[in-house]
Design a protein around this motif. Sequence first.
Motif, PDB file in Angstrom:
ATOM      1  N   PRO A 164      75.505  59.996   8.423  1.00  0.00           N
ATOM      2  CA  PRO A 164      74.077  59.721   8.342  1.00  0.00           C
ATOM      3  C   PRO A 164      73.516  59.719   9.759  1.00  0.00           C
ATOM      4  CG  PRO A 164      75.306  57.679   8.163  1.00  0.00           C
ATOM      5  CD  PRO A 164      76.316  58.787   8.238  1.00  0.00           C
ATOM      6  N   VAL A 165      72.221  59.916   9.867  1.00  0.00           N
ATOM      7  CA  VAL A 165      71.567  59.853  11.166  1.00  0.00           C
ATOM      8  C   VAL A 165      70.920  58.477  11.271  1.00  0.00           C
ATOM      9  CG1 VAL A 165      69.824  60.865  12.670  1.00  0.00           C
ATOM     10  CG2 VAL A 165      71.231  62.330  11.196  1.00  0.00           C
ATOM     11  N   ASN A 166      71.454  57.671  12.165  1.00  0.00           N
ATOM     12  CA  ASN A 166      70.952  56.319  12.395  1.00  0.00           C
ATOM     13  C   ASN A 166      70.310  56.269  13.774  1.00  0.00           C
ATOM     14  OD1 ASN A 166      72.286  55.804  10.030  1.00  0.00           O
ATOM     15  ND2 ASN A 166      73.557  54.163  10.815  1.00  0.00           N
ATOM     16  N   TRP A 167      69.010  56.063  13.819  1.00  0.00           N
ATOM     17  CA  TRP A 167      68.289  55.994  15.082  1.00  0.00           C
ATOM     18  C   TRP A 167      68.609  57.210  15.955  1.00  0.00           C
ATOM     19  CZ3 TRP A 167      64.203  53.265  14.937  1.00  0.00           C
ATOM     20  CH2 TRP A 167      64.147  52.135  14.130  1.00  0.00           C
ATOM     21  N   MET A 168      68.543  58.372  15.337  1.00  0.00           N
ATOM     22  CA  MET A 168      68.673  59.688  15.981  1.00  0.00           C
ATOM     23  C   MET A 168      70.097  60.010  16.432  1.00  0.00           C
ATOM     24  SD  MET A 168      65.660  60.302  15.386  1.00  0.00           S
ATOM     25  CE  MET A 168      64.387  59.148  14.923  1.00  0.00           C
ATOM     26  N   GLY A 172      58.734  69.947  17.977  1.00  0.00           N
ATOM     27  CA  GLY A 172      59.221  71.314  17.909  1.00  0.00           C
ATOM     28  C   GLY A 172      60.727  71.456  18.046  1.00  0.00           C
ATOM     29  N   LYS A 173      61.422  70.363  18.244  1.00  0.00           N
ATOM     30  CA  LYS A 173      62.874  70.422  18.416  1.00  0.00           C
ATOM     31  C   LYS A 173      63.564  70.592  17.064  1.00  0.00           C
ATOM     32  CE  LYS A 173      62.925  69.394  22.886  1.00  0.00           C
ATOM     33  NZ  LYS A 173      61.555  69.570  23.287  1.00  0.00           N
ATOM     34  N   SER A 174      64.757  71.175  17.113  1.00  0.00           N
ATOM     35  CA  SER A 174      65.566  71.374  15.913  1.00  0.00           C
ATOM     36  C   SER A 174      66.536  70.204  15.732  1.00  0.00           C
ATOM     37  CB  SER A 174      66.373  72.674  16.039  1.00  0.00           C
ATOM     38  OG  SER A 174      67.396  72.509  17.009  1.00  0.00           O
ATOM     39  N   VAL A 175      67.213  70.187  14.608  1.00  0.00           N
ATOM     40  CA  VAL A 175      68.269  69.199  14.379  1.00  0.00           C
ATOM     41  C   VAL A 175      69.345  69.330  15.452  1.00  0.00           C
ATOM     42  CG1 VAL A 175      70.152  68.549  12.823  1.00  0.00           C
ATOM     43  CG2 VAL A 175      67.859  68.966  11.903  1.00  0.00           C
ATOM     44  N   ASP A 176      69.738  70.560  15.766  1.00  0.00           N
ATOM     45  CA  ASP A 176      70.787  70.744  16.773  1.00  0.00           C
ATOM     46  C   ASP A 176      70.310  70.339  18.170  1.00  0.00           C
ATOM     47  OD1 ASP A 176      73.049  71.635  15.208  1.00  0.00           O
ATOM     48  OD2 ASP A 176      71.892  73.450  14.823  1.00  0.00           O
ATOM     49  N   ASP A 177      69.013  70.457  18.439  1.00  0.00           N
ATOM     50  CA  ASP A 177      68.484  69.926  19.698  1.00  0.00           C
ATOM     51  C   ASP A 177      68.663  68.413  19.732  1.00  0.00           C
ATOM     52  OD1 ASP A 177      67.557  72.423  20.626  1.00  0.00           O
ATOM     53  OD2 ASP A 177      65.577  72.132  19.715  1.00  0.00           O
ATOM     54  N   LEU A 178      68.295  67.753  18.641  1.00  0.00           N
ATOM     55  CA  LEU A 178      68.427  66.307  18.555  1.00  0.00           C
ATOM     56  C   LEU A 178      69.884  65.882  18.703  1.00  0.00           C
ATOM     57  CD1 LEU A 178      67.199  63.493  17.959  1.00  0.00           C
ATOM     58  CD2 LEU A 178      67.520  64.003  15.523  1.00  0.00           C
TER      59      LEU A 178
END
Length: 194
Positions: free
Chosen positions: A68-72, A143-149
């Motif tokens: 899961p994504v928790n706080w990015m 504008g960022k992607s998931v992979d950027d994040l």
Amino acid sequence: MSNVLILNAHHYYPFAEGKLNATLVQAAEELLKAKGHKVRIVHVGETYDVEEELANHQWADVVFLQSPVNWMGVPWTFKKYMDDVYTAGMGGALCHGDGRNESAPKENYGAGGTLTDTKYMLSLTFNAPEEAFNNPDEYLFQGKSVDDLWFPMHMNFRFFGMQPMETFVCYDVMKNADVENDFKRFAAHIDKHF
């Protein structure tokens, strides 16, 4: 066929019991075994042995992170797992230090990985809707992607020499879930990459 290490990074909270992540882990195991792959599963929130986890990473052709994504980012229990296991792997099991040497102390940082024949795949569950990404007009991700994040996690795996596979994402899982479609997409994703 491949050896696939599945890391279930979920950490239990009353509002997020981990059913979706657990079901995705189970589905990945079933789909991969049906294709003849060998699978090992680690639930990082449970007790683990560091030496065994290093051996699991050395055994794996693919490390599959279900999180899961928790706080990015990853849940704190997976960060602890990384601190325990990945730090212990710095002596050669996962990498030879940070890749630099005395003759070039300012070059090749992060190039000491020993898992250069290993791939990794991220499979993530987000509360954020898909439309929040890749759109410069959206407030948070700009504008960022998931992979950027998830660039820091990609760099953690790259530190060990691993090569990325395409990331899979379930979006909007808490407020507007589309679980049936997510599982269809997940099966297609596994089929495409394995």
